[in-house]
Design a protein around this motif. Structure first.
Motif, PDB file in Angstrom:
ATOM      1  N   GLY A 146      23.255 -23.684  36.745  1.00  0.00           N
ATOM      2  CA  GLY A 146      23.794 -24.740  35.897  1.00  0.00           C
ATOM      3  C   GLY A 146      23.531 -24.549  34.419  1.00  0.00           C
ATOM      4  N   LYS A 147      23.995 -23.425  33.879  1.00  0.00           N
ATOM      5  CA  LYS A 147      23.908 -23.271  32.426  1.00  0.00           C
ATOM      6  C   LYS A 147      25.118 -24.002  31.865  1.00  0.00           C
ATOM      7  CE  LYS A 147      23.435 -18.801  32.620  1.00  0.00           C
ATOM      8  NZ  LYS A 147      23.016 -18.656  34.024  1.00  0.00           N
TER       9      LYS A 147
ATOM     10  N   ILE B 117      27.136 -37.903  32.084  1.00  0.00           N
ATOM     11  CA  ILE B 117      27.113 -38.301  33.502  1.00  0.00           C
ATOM     12  C   ILE B 117      26.036 -37.502  34.237  1.00  0.00           C
ATOM     13  CG2 ILE B 117      28.438 -38.321  35.664  1.00  0.00           C
ATOM     14  CD1 ILE B 117      30.935 -38.746  33.868  1.00  0.00           C
ATOM     15  N   ASN B 118      25.970 -36.212  33.940  1.00  0.00           N
ATOM     16  CA  ASN B 118      24.916 -35.392  34.562  1.00  0.00           C
ATOM     17  C   ASN B 118      23.534 -35.957  34.237  1.00  0.00           C
ATOM     18  OD1 ASN B 118      26.486 -33.489  35.902  1.00  0.00           O
ATOM     19  ND2 ASN B 118      26.650 -32.164  34.124  1.00  0.00           N
ATOM     20  N   VAL B 119      23.352 -36.346  32.979  1.00  0.00           N
ATOM     21  CA  VAL B 119      22.040 -36.881  32.561  1.00  0.00           C
ATOM     22  C   VAL B 119      21.739 -38.165  33.349  1.00  0.00           C
ATOM     23  CG1 VAL B 119      20.759 -37.907  30.628  1.00  0.00           C
ATOM     24  CG2 VAL B 119      22.056 -35.789  30.286  1.00  0.00           C
ATOM     25  N   ARG B 120      22.772 -38.998  33.509  1.00  0.00           N
ATOM     26  CA  ARG B 120      22.595 -40.242  34.281  1.00  0.00           C
ATOM     27  C   ARG B 120      22.150 -39.928  35.721  1.00  0.00           C
ATOM     28  NH1 ARG B 120      27.854 -43.375  33.740  1.00  0.00           N
ATOM     29  NH2 ARG B 120      27.555 -42.801  31.583  1.00  0.00           N
ATOM     30  N   HIS B 121      22.524 -38.746  36.180  1.00  0.00           N
ATOM     31  CA  HIS B 121      22.173 -38.372  37.557  1.00  0.00           C
ATOM     32  C   HIS B 121      21.009 -37.379  37.618  1.00  0.00           C
ATOM     33  CE1 HIS B 121      25.327 -40.612  39.643  1.00  0.00           C
ATOM     34  NE2 HIS B 121      25.982 -40.464  38.509  1.00  0.00           N
TER      35      HIS B 121
ATOM     36  N   LYS C 165      22.440 -25.976  27.833  1.00  0.00           N
ATOM     37  CA  LYS C 165      21.462 -26.668  28.657  1.00  0.00           C
ATOM     38  C   LYS C 165      21.231 -25.846  29.901  1.00  0.00           C
ATOM     39  CE  LYS C 165      21.312 -31.580  28.362  1.00  0.00           C
ATOM     40  NZ  LYS C 165      21.675 -32.883  28.873  1.00  0.00           N
ATOM     41  N   HIS C 166      20.002 -25.783  30.359  1.00  0.00           N
ATOM     42  CA  HIS C 166      19.740 -25.080  31.613  1.00  0.00           C
ATOM     43  C   HIS C 166      19.277 -26.115  32.631  1.00  0.00           C
ATOM     44  CE1 HIS C 166      17.059 -22.401  34.219  1.00  0.00           C
ATOM     45  NE2 HIS C 166      18.299 -22.138  34.519  1.00  0.00           N
ATOM     46  N   LEU C 167      20.154 -26.414  33.591  1.00  0.00           N
ATOM     47  CA  LEU C 167      19.796 -27.452  34.568  1.00  0.00           C
ATOM     48  C   LEU C 167      18.798 -26.909  35.575  1.00  0.00           C
ATOM     49  CD1 LEU C 167      23.365 -28.937  35.206  1.00  0.00           C
ATOM     50  CD2 LEU C 167      21.667 -29.667  33.544  1.00  0.00           C
ATOM     51  N   GLY C 168      18.919 -25.615  35.900  1.00  0.00           N
ATOM     52  CA  GLY C 168      18.017 -25.018  36.904  1.00  0.00           C
ATOM     53  C   GLY C 168      18.635 -25.135  38.288  1.00  0.00           C
ATOM     54  N   THR C 169      18.536 -24.068  39.074  1.00  0.00           N
ATOM     55  CA  THR C 169      19.190 -24.024  40.383  1.00  0.00           C
ATOM     56  C   THR C 169      18.786 -25.205  41.257  1.00  0.00           C
ATOM     57  OG1 THR C 169      19.057 -21.621  40.170  1.00  0.00           O
ATOM     58  CG2 THR C 169      19.662 -22.475  42.326  1.00  0.00           C
TER      59      THR C 169
ATOM     60  N   LYS D 271      20.207 -31.296  43.104  1.00  0.00           N
ATOM     61  CA  LYS D 271      19.818 -32.722  43.169  1.00  0.00           C
ATOM     62  C   LYS D 271      20.807 -33.583  42.387  1.00  0.00           C
ATOM     63  CE  LYS D 271      14.918 -31.753  43.506  1.00  0.00           C
ATOM     64  NZ  LYS D 271      13.852 -31.399  42.575  1.00  0.00           N
ATOM     65  N   ILE D 272      21.260 -33.079  41.238  1.00  0.00           N
ATOM     66  CA  ILE D 272      22.222 -33.836  40.416  1.00  0.00           C
ATOM     67  C   ILE D 272      23.520 -34.023  41.200  1.00  0.00           C
ATOM     68  CG2 ILE D 272      23.618 -33.748  38.293  1.00  0.00           C
ATOM     69  CD1 ILE D 272      21.216 -31.964  37.154  1.00  0.00           C
ATOM     70  N   LEU D 273      23.971 -32.934  41.842  1.00  0.00           N
ATOM     71  CA  LEU D 273      25.215 -33.010  42.619  1.00  0.00           C
ATOM     72  C   LEU D 273      25.074 -33.998  43.774  1.00  0.00           C
ATOM     73  CD1 LEU D 273      26.240 -29.241  42.662  1.00  0.00           C
ATOM     74  CD2 LEU D 273      27.574 -31.103  41.679  1.00  0.00           C
ATOM     75  N   GLN D 274      23.900 -33.997  44.409  1.00  0.00           N
ATOM     76  CA  GLN D 274      23.684 -34.939  45.529  1.00  0.00           C
ATOM     77  C   GLN D 274      23.774 -36.375  45.032  1.00  0.00           C
ATOM     78  OE1 GLN D 274      19.928 -33.656  47.166  1.00  0.00           O
ATOM     79  NE2 GLN D 274      20.841 -31.905  48.201  1.00  0.00           N
ATOM     80  N   SER D 275      23.182 -36.627  43.869  1.00  0.00           N
ATOM     81  CA  SER D 275      23.187 -37.981  43.323  1.00  0.00           C
ATOM     82  C   SER D 275      24.618 -38.406  42.967  1.00  0.00           C
ATOM     83  CB  SER D 275      22.273 -38.013  42.091  1.00  0.00           C
ATOM     84  OG  SER D 275      22.399 -39.226  41.431  1.00  0.00           O
ATOM     85  N   ILE D 276      25.381 -37.497  42.375  1.00  0.00           N
ATOM     86  CA  ILE D 276      26.779 -37.821  42.033  1.00  0.00           C
ATOM     87  C   ILE D 276      27.580 -38.082  43.314  1.00  0.00           C
ATOM     88  CG2 ILE D 276      28.917 -36.853  41.057  1.00  0.00           C
ATOM     89  CD1 ILE D 276      27.236 -35.481  38.922  1.00  0.00           C
ATOM     90  N   TYR D 277      27.352 -37.257  44.310  1.00  0.00           N
ATOM     91  CA  TYR D 277      28.068 -37.404  45.585  1.00  0.00           C
ATOM     92  C   TYR D 277      27.821 -38.796  46.178  1.00  0.00           C
ATOM     93  CZ  TYR D 277      29.243 -36.530  50.524  1.00  0.00           C
ATOM     94  OH  TYR D 277      29.754 -36.600  51.789  1.00  0.00           O
ATOM     95  N   GLU D 278      26.559 -39.211  46.190  1.00  0.00           N
ATOM     96  CA  GLU D 278      26.222 -40.516  46.775  1.00  0.00           C
ATOM     97  C   GLU D 278      26.918 -41.656  46.028  1.00  0.00           C
ATOM     98  OE1 GLU D 278      24.901 -41.052  49.571  1.00  0.00           O
ATOM     99  OE2 GLU D 278      24.329 -38.970  49.947  1.00  0.00           O
ATOM    100  N   THR D 279      27.108 -41.479  44.721  1.00  0.00           N
ATOM    101  CA  THR D 279      27.769 -42.528  43.930  1.00  0.00           C
ATOM    102  C   THR D 279      29.276 -42.538  44.176  1.00  0.00           C
ATOM    103  OG1 THR D 279      26.102 -42.242  42.235  1.00  0.00           O
ATOM    104  CG2 THR D 279      28.113 -43.364  41.549  1.00  0.00           C
ATOM    105  N   VAL D 280      29.887 -41.364  44.113  1.00  0.00           N
ATOM    106  CA  VAL D 280      31.355 -41.317  44.153  1.00  0.00           C
ATOM    107  C   VAL D 280      31.894 -41.581  45.555  1.00  0.00           C
ATOM    108  CG1 VAL D 280      33.404 -39.971  43.504  1.00  0.00           C
ATOM    109  CG2 VAL D 280      31.299 -39.674  42.231  1.00  0.00           C
ATOM    110  N   ARG D 281      31.153 -41.191  46.568  1.00  0.00           N
ATOM    111  CA  ARG D 281      31.669 -41.347  47.940  1.00  0.00           C
ATOM    112  C   ARG D 281      31.887 -42.811  48.331  1.00  0.00           C
ATOM    113  NH1 ARG D 281      26.762 -39.778  52.061  1.00  0.00           N
ATOM    114  NH2 ARG D 281      28.405 -40.103  53.571  1.00  0.00           N
ATOM    115  N   GLU D 282      31.301 -43.734  47.544  1.00  0.00           N
ATOM    116  CA  GLU D 282      31.534 -45.166  47.779  1.00  0.00           C
ATOM    117  C   GLU D 282      32.995 -45.533  47.494  1.00  0.00           C
ATOM    118  OE1 GLU D 282      29.050 -47.571  48.524  1.00  0.00           O
ATOM    119  OE2 GLU D 282      27.776 -45.810  48.922  1.00  0.00           O
TER     120      GLU D 282
END
Ligand SMILES: Cc1cc2nc3c(=O)[nH]c(=O)nc-3n(C[C@H](O)[C@H](O)[C@H](O)COP(=O)(O)OP(=O)(O)OC[C@H]3O[C@@H](n4cnc5c(N)ncnc54)[C@H](O)[C@@H]3O)c2cc1C
Length: 467
Positions: free
Chosen positions: A77-78, A108-112, A146-150, A155-166
């Motif tokens: 996630g660079k 949005i990434n930061v929020r997650h 920004k370097h999010l780190g593998t 974890k960020i993607l999981q958090s976004i997934y949980e929000t959007v899947r609603e």
């Protein structure tokens, strides 16, 4: 029986995810579906990473490239804040709009859970580095990064997934096989699950893994495509100390050089300080890539980066994709996968074998790579360009041209054929939009996400205009 939706999104990589996110935010009552041939973010698992097999077994659907998070899910996630590379969105909208969209995706990434830490290039140290590089005719492309780190990226993607899947229905393990025009009714997507999906608005974001399929669909629908380039090269791995004075300042340095011998452009790409080299499967062909963790406990003692030469073709041959695949398949043929050679062996014209490799001071992080001879796999021109670039980099980062610097091949970056799109990323078919790498308009996380947000906003605006 088909099911009808307001919006259907093909692919939930960065572009499809952020299109869904923005539609959820702006039009929560819309009926939106995302179809992806891969799995959700929790169940994606490459058999090599899981330790079940040693080398790529060419799964029908590659879990490394496909599924929620797309090709970027297992990347480090660079995230580059720039319009200078990572895509061509400024061909469709002005630079200010693109930068606003990139900043918005970051927010949005930061929020997650994404970090706030940004490597800025507007520092005295970065400017001094840029000046020093120029002394050697190396041109440092500056961008905040920004370097999010593998591990954090997941974890960020999981958090976004949980929000959007609603709000957005996700259908995984569902390949879209065909796109059919239903006149004013919109579009029908044929799937490998049998049941078609109808929609008023269509967003195609199939990424590089779906690019060939998407190009064929577009051709069938009479949509115009323009061929893009293919970048061919190697992944370089060396002790992290060699590049520390650069990576500590700009993290990911994009250095561009025009070779004296051919006048070709060579560039560094995807730099991973203290990272790992990994094999990547692109439609059945093993190529090479790299990533790095944020957590120091997971880091290696090496830095890796790609050295790429861009190739464009005109007449009579104009199939960059086929050319790149052919070259990558040659190194696969010789090594059965990824090939690795010491720089010193390459310039001395000798093959690196197991014995010579065992004497190397640089320990390869991709242990599955097979020692061999890159000069048998890469065309002379690209190889000469790469060797010249390594000697040039050695002036800025002494040690780059050491005998034991490792070169993995082939690294090939395919870019999808570019679809002719309006400034709103709409095809010639009304209500049919395309976003991300698969449309040939982006080649990085930041712009891919930005393109997804853009098309969602266009749809939301048109809906509000219609009342
Ligand atoms: C190993 C690796 C590391 C990377 N690291 C970085 C990085 O650090 N920084 C950076 O900026 N970029 C990086 N990239 C590039 C980045 O991942 C891509 O630019 C980005 O993912 C593009 O997003 P996308 O949504 O356009 O496509 P993708 O992420 O490729 O997603 C497309 C999705 O569409 C699905 N799909 C395709 N065809 C179909 C179909 N017919 N039916 C249903 N579903 C379909 C696929 O399964 C996939 O999930 C990396 C890429 C790789 C492979």
């Amino acid at each position: 029986m088909s099911t009808r939706y307001d919006v259907a999104i093909i692919g939930c990589g960065e572009a499809g995810i952020f299109a869904g996110y923005e539609l959820m935010r702006l039009c929560p009552s819309l009926k939106v579906v995302t179809l992806d041939q891969g799995s959700d973010i929790y169940t994606r698992s490459c058999p090599i990473v899981a330790g079940k097999v040693k080398e790529c077994i060419h799964c029908k659907i590659c879990d490394t490239m496909c599924g929620f998070g797309g090709a970027g899910a297992f990347s480090d996630g660079k995230y580059n804040f720039t319009t200078a590379f990572g895509g061509w969105l400024t061909d469709f909208m002005d630079a200010k709009e693109v930068m606003d969209l990139i900043d918005y995706v970051d927010s949005i990434n930061v929020r997650h859970g994404a970090t706030d830490q940004v490597f800025s290039t507007d520092t005295p140290a970065a400017r001094a580095l840029e000046k020093k590089a120029l002394e050697f005719d190396l041109h440092l492309l500056q961008a905040r990064c920004k370097h999010l780190g593998t591990e954090n990226n997941l974890k960020i993607l999981q958090s976004i997934y949980e929000t959007v899947r609603e709000h957005v229905e996700y259908r995984f393990r569902t390949s879209v096989a065909s796109i059919e025009v239903l006149g004013t009714e919109g579009y029908r997507l044929g799937t490998d699950r049998g049941e078609p999906v109808d929609c008023r608005w269509l967003i195609a974001a199939p990424g590089r893994s779906g690019a060939e399929w998407f190009s064929n669909q577009c051709k069938g629908l009479g949509l115009e495509l323009i061929n893009n380039q293919v970048d061919i090269g190697v992944r370089v791995e060396l002790p992290a100390k060699v590049f520390e004075h650069i990576t500590d300042v700009v993290y990911e340095s994009k250095l561009v050089y025009r070779t004296k011998q051919y006048g070709d452009q060579v560039r560094t790409f995807c730099m991973n300080p203290y990272g790992h080299v990994v094999a990547e499967n692109v439609e059945g062909i093993n190529t090479v890539n790299g990533h790095s963790y944020s957590d120091p406990a997971l880091q290696s003692e090496n830095t890796n980066f790609a050295l790429l030469v861009s190739n464009r073709f005109t007449q009579p041959f104009n199939e960059p994709y086929r050319y790149g695949k052919h070259i990558a398949s040659l190194s696969n043929m010789l090594a059965g996968g990824v090939l690795v050679q010491r720089f010193g062996d390459l310039v001395s014209g000798i093959r690196t074998n197991e014995h010579r490799m065992s004497k190397s001071f640089v320990r390869p992080t991709l242990t599955a790579a097979v020692p061999g001879d890159l000069s048998l796999a890469l065309p002379k021109r690209q190889l000469d360009d790469i060797i010249e670039m390594i000697y040039q980099l050695d002036k800025l980062a002494p040690g780059t041209a050491n005998y034991d610097t490792l070169l993995y091949g082939a690294e090939v970056k395919f870019y999808s054929a570019r679809l002719a799109l309006s400034g709103e990323l709409e095809t010639a078919l009304p209500g049919f939009f395309a976003a991300g790498d698969g449309a040939g308009v982006t080649r990085g996380l930041a712009q891919a996400g930005a393109s997804g947000v853009k098309v969602a906003r266009v749809i939301a605006r048109r809906l509000s205009e219609q009342g």
